[in-house]
Design a protein around this motif. Sequence first.
Motif, short mmCIF file in Angstrom:
data_model
loop_
_atom_site.label_atom_id
_atom_site.label_comp_id
_atom_site.label_asym_id
_atom_site.label_seq_id
_atom_site.Cartn_x
_atom_site.Cartn_y
_atom_site.Cartn_z
N TYR A 160 86.67 9.20 -13.20
CA TYR A 160 85.54 8.39 -13.68
C TYR A 160 85.11 8.80 -15.09
N ILE A 163 73.89 19.54 -13.51
CA ILE A 163 75.07 18.68 -13.41
C ILE A 163 75.92 19.14 -12.23
N LEU A 186 69.01 13.12 -16.11
CA LEU A 186 70.43 13.16 -15.76
C LEU A 186 70.84 11.86 -15.10
N PHE A 187 71.94 11.29 -15.58
CA PHE A 187 72.55 10.11 -14.97
C PHE A 187 73.97 10.50 -14.61
N TRP A 188 74.35 10.28 -13.37
CA TRP A 188 75.67 10.72 -12.91
C TRP A 188 76.58 9.54 -12.62
N ASP A 206 79.23 4.55 -13.40
CA ASP A 206 78.36 3.42 -13.05
C ASP A 206 76.98 3.49 -13.70
N ARG A 207 76.58 4.67 -14.16
CA ARG A 207 75.24 4.81 -14.72
C ARG A 207 75.23 4.80 -16.25
N ASP A 256 72.76 2.27 -17.56
CA ASP A 256 71.38 2.69 -17.30
C ASP A 256 70.96 3.81 -18.26
N GLU A 296 61.76 6.15 -23.30
CA GLU A 296 60.75 6.62 -22.34
C GLU A 296 60.81 8.14 -22.22
N ARG A 298 71.73 20.09 -4.72
CA ARG A 298 71.59 19.60 -6.09
C ARG A 298 71.84 18.10 -6.15
N TYR A 346 69.24 14.97 -7.00
CA TYR A 346 69.60 13.90 -7.95
C TYR A 346 69.51 12.53 -7.28
N GLN A 360 66.11 11.02 -7.32
CA GLN A 360 65.77 10.53 -8.68
C GLN A 360 66.45 9.20 -8.93
N ASP A 361 67.73 9.15 -8.56
CA ASP A 361 68.54 7.97 -8.85
C ASP A 361 68.04 6.76 -8.05
N ARG A 404 64.91 5.42 -9.61
CA ARG A 404 65.20 4.63 -10.82
C ARG A 404 65.80 3.27 -10.47
N LYS A 435 64.43 -0.49 -11.15
CA LYS A 435 65.25 -1.48 -11.88
C LYS A 435 65.31 -2.80 -11.11
N ASP A 491 76.20 0.06 -5.76
CA ASP A 491 76.75 -0.26 -7.08
C ASP A 491 77.93 -1.23 -7.04
N ARG A 492 78.56 -1.35 -5.88
CA ARG A 492 79.75 -2.21 -5.80
C ARG A 492 79.44 -3.59 -5.21
#
Lengths: 200, 200
Positions: free
Chosen positions: A15, A169, A181-183, A186-187, A190, A199, B60, B64, B67-68, B71, B75, B186-187
């Motif tokens: 990815y 991470i 953090l965006f993982w 797909d992000r 965003d 922001e 961890r 995340y 948070q995701d 968000r 959205k 996401d898919r």
Amino acid sequence: MNKQIDLYFDFSSPYSYLAVARVDDVVAACDIKVRLIPVVLGAIFNRLGWQSSPFLAQPRKLAYMWQDVKRQAKKYSLEFEQPTQFPIGSILPARIATAFSDAPWLHDFCIQVFKAYFARNKDISNPETIEKILKQMDLDPQEILPRASSQETKNQLKLITEQADGLQIFGAPSFIVHDQLFWGDDRLEDAIEFCLRGEH
Amino acid sequence: MNKQIDLYFDFSSPYSYLAVARVDDVVAACDIKVRLIPVVLGAIFNRLGWQSSPFLAQPRKLAYMWQDVKRQAKKYSLEFEQPTQFPIGSILPARIATAFSDAPWLHDFCIQVFKAYFARNKDISNPETIEKILKQMDLDPQEILPRASSQETKNQLKLITEQADGLQIFGAPSFIVHDQLFWGDDRLEDAIEFCLRGEH
């Protein structure tokens, strides 16, 4: 104020290939600087108590992942062929990308390494593969490889990996925009959207 | 030929909430039938050798994830509040959705259960919570709950979960379009696109 996205990646991560290969097109319309930052993902996995890529412990998820990457690559019009070896040692190209993080050829080099592995099934852990890529880019391996293998570069890559770990991470690609953090590939959109909104 | 997407989900899965809550809007413009199919995701995890949600083994990644999801919910303009208990027993609403898979109120019921858990921190493993939801929807718990708890429904949910396992599902939401598996909220768009192209 400068808008910037830090894209953390590992050359062994499928990815990450998708994200690095398409990021330039995606940010083309915006005034955002993208920093490509290689990390040793295996070292982060080890810190998290995983022996290797979490995919290896989950055969069903691994099989799905290859189907998914293939579909995504097609969607993005990127070449893709499932490599026979996965994951693969990615430390040499990571060191080159660390030592030459400011080089104008960095982005192209990253894409060439990713394509060698994920589109042409080349062994990117073999220094000869990397040498060939450098030569095809009209770069001089005799100049680049010694600096990539210097103690300074090794320490630098280790430090960056530790910093990535400190940023929480746990996989690649990861995008850091300010403190967020965006993982995952797909992000990407965003992360860019968040960067543009400012922001923070 | 009828175009159809099978959306496999678990009421305890945050990304299932996102997918189920937005799927109607996303398919509104296309002639696609969406079947909502509850499964016992924990049973599939057990078959894969995982004790519970893989998120629990990865603090961890779990941090995340919240948070995701927050968000993503923002959205999509969906209410969201991180529940205090995760994961949660979801067998009762899953049995109701199994027993009443053809009911015109099924989709609304699913959204109400998801919102109770992921937006209002309600304990959806408690039958009283589910009873309250049914009453608010002008449905009769005395009629619905006995059928949901019948041996026939229990067997049916078990069978559907086994079928999902046979389809190589390993997480939720999962979309099945013909023989193709798409995993994750996401898919959703990719699954719809694939369904519309009719590549099969």
